[in-house]
Design a protein around this motif. Structure first.
Motif, PDB file in Angstrom:
ATOM      1  N   GLY A   7       0.882  -1.202   0.121  1.00  0.00           N
ATOM      2  CA  GLY A   7       0.096   0.152  -0.021  1.00  0.00           C
ATOM      3  C   GLY A   7       0.774   1.299  -0.017  1.00  0.00           C
ATOM      4  N   VAL A  11      -0.051   4.440   4.922  1.00  0.00           N
ATOM      5  CA  VAL A  11      -1.334   3.637   5.102  1.00  0.00           C
ATOM      6  C   VAL A  11      -1.455   2.745   6.239  1.00  0.00           C
ATOM      7  CG1 VAL A  11      -0.815   1.575   3.698  1.00  0.00           C
ATOM      8  CG2 VAL A  11      -3.093   2.429   3.662  1.00  0.00           C
ATOM      9  N   ASP A 119      -5.288   0.428   1.574  1.00  0.00           N
ATOM     10  CA  ASP A 119      -5.567   1.993   1.117  1.00  0.00           C
ATOM     11  C   ASP A 119      -6.234   2.701   1.973  1.00  0.00           C
ATOM     12  OD1 ASP A 119      -5.261   4.008  -0.621  1.00  0.00           O
ATOM     13  OD2 ASP A 119      -6.481   2.976  -2.248  1.00  0.00           O
ATOM     14  N   ALA A 120      -6.049   4.191   1.790  1.00  0.00           N
ATOM     15  CA  ALA A 120      -6.725   4.985   2.740  1.00  0.00           C
ATOM     16  C   ALA A 120      -6.878   6.364   1.907  1.00  0.00           C
ATOM     17  CB  ALA A 120      -6.112   5.341   3.944  1.00  0.00           C
ATOM     18  N   LEU A 125      -3.804   9.719   4.461  1.00  0.00           N
ATOM     19  CA  LEU A 125      -2.418   9.375   4.077  1.00  0.00           C
ATOM     20  C   LEU A 125      -1.288  10.563   4.258  1.00  0.00           C
ATOM     21  CD1 LEU A 125      -2.860   7.139   0.684  1.00  0.00           C
ATOM     22  CD2 LEU A 125      -2.435   6.496   3.308  1.00  0.00           C
ATOM     23  N   TYR A 146       1.119   7.416  -5.441  1.00  0.00           N
ATOM     24  CA  TYR A 146      -0.117   6.887  -4.876  1.00  0.00           C
ATOM     25  C   TYR A 146      -0.823   6.429  -6.105  1.00  0.00           C
ATOM     26  CZ  TYR A 146       0.531   8.936  -0.150  1.00  0.00           C
ATOM     27  OH  TYR A 146       0.739   9.039   1.217  1.00  0.00           O
ATOM     28  N   ARG A 150      -2.138   2.405  -6.742  1.00  0.00           N
ATOM     29  CA  ARG A 150      -3.617   1.948  -6.613  1.00  0.00           C
ATOM     30  C   ARG A 150      -3.793   1.348  -8.055  1.00  0.00           C
ATOM     31  NH1 ARG A 150      -4.647   7.556  -3.984  1.00  0.00           N
ATOM     32  NH2 ARG A 150      -4.985   6.780  -1.642  1.00  0.00           N
ATOM     33  N   ASN A 162      -7.873   1.041   5.183  1.00  0.00           N
ATOM     34  CA  ASN A 162      -7.340   0.932   6.611  1.00  0.00           C
ATOM     35  C   ASN A 162      -7.620   2.265   7.504  1.00  0.00           C
ATOM     36  OD1 ASN A 162      -6.222   0.480   9.263  1.00  0.00           O
ATOM     37  ND2 ASN A 162      -4.111   0.997   8.243  1.00  0.00           N
TER      38      ASN A 162
END
Length: 182
Positions: A7, A11, A119-120, A125, A146, A150, A162
């Motif tokens: 991640g 994260v 992820d968040a 983040l 990021y 992803r 998360n």
């Protein structure tokens, strides 16, 4: 068996791993080699070496995979460690970047490897990176990855947002299964 936690920076990969290792004392952390300096209070999760030593290890064929991940910081997974996992006597956990995780997952196969993408939201983040004392320049470098990271999340076994650490750890335990936490 190896569980890989993947991640973006901030994260909570290390926080999740720390909780899992406290709950499951037989679970072992698979150490990486890095040129990054040790952070204050960081568990002994890495073998820290100079850039010159890292380059020497590359030439000697020590690594299964290695990446220049952030701002000229190198991270590598030793081939000997993956061979130990294939022998299947212990359960390991590790955080990896997306490229390393894909390579290791392919090498070990589904029988020996489970992958979890965390992820968040970006603002969460960013705040986590700021709270851990990262400079504005380092935050920008880390956040610039990021979108790329992803794009790969569908290549992993499961994806978890998360926000709440306890909830995230519980979901990962259920996904991994108790037999792989012993």
């Amino acid at each position: 068996m190896l569980t890989i936690i993947i991640g973006p920076s901030g994260v909570g990969k290390n926080s999740v791993i720390d909780v899992l290792m406290k709950r499951h004392p037989n679970l072992q952390y698979l150490k990486a080699v890095t040129t990054r300096a040790k952070r204050p209070g960081e568990r002994d999760a890495y073998v820290h070496v100079s850039k010159e030593e890292f380059q020497k290890m590359i030439k000697e064929g020590v690594f299964f995979e290695y990446e220049n991940v952030h701002a000229d910081l190198m991270y590598g997974t030793r081939l000997s460690a993956l061979e130990q996992i294939k022998k299947g006597k212990k359960n390991f956990i590790k955080d990896l970047d997306v490229n390393g995780a894909i390579k290791v997952q392919k090498y070990l196969g589904k029988k020996n490897c489970k992958t979890v993408f965390l992820d968040a939201p970006d603002q969460v983040l960013y705040q986590r990176l700021k709270d851990r004392g990262e400079s504005a320049d380092i935050i920008n470098v880390r956040m610039s990855r990021y979108e790329m990271e992803r794009k790969f999340k569908d290549q992993f076994d499961t994806s978890i947002v998360n926000i709440d650490l306890e909830e995230t750890v519980n979901l990962i335990e259920k996904f991994i299964g108790q037999e792989n936490l012993k």
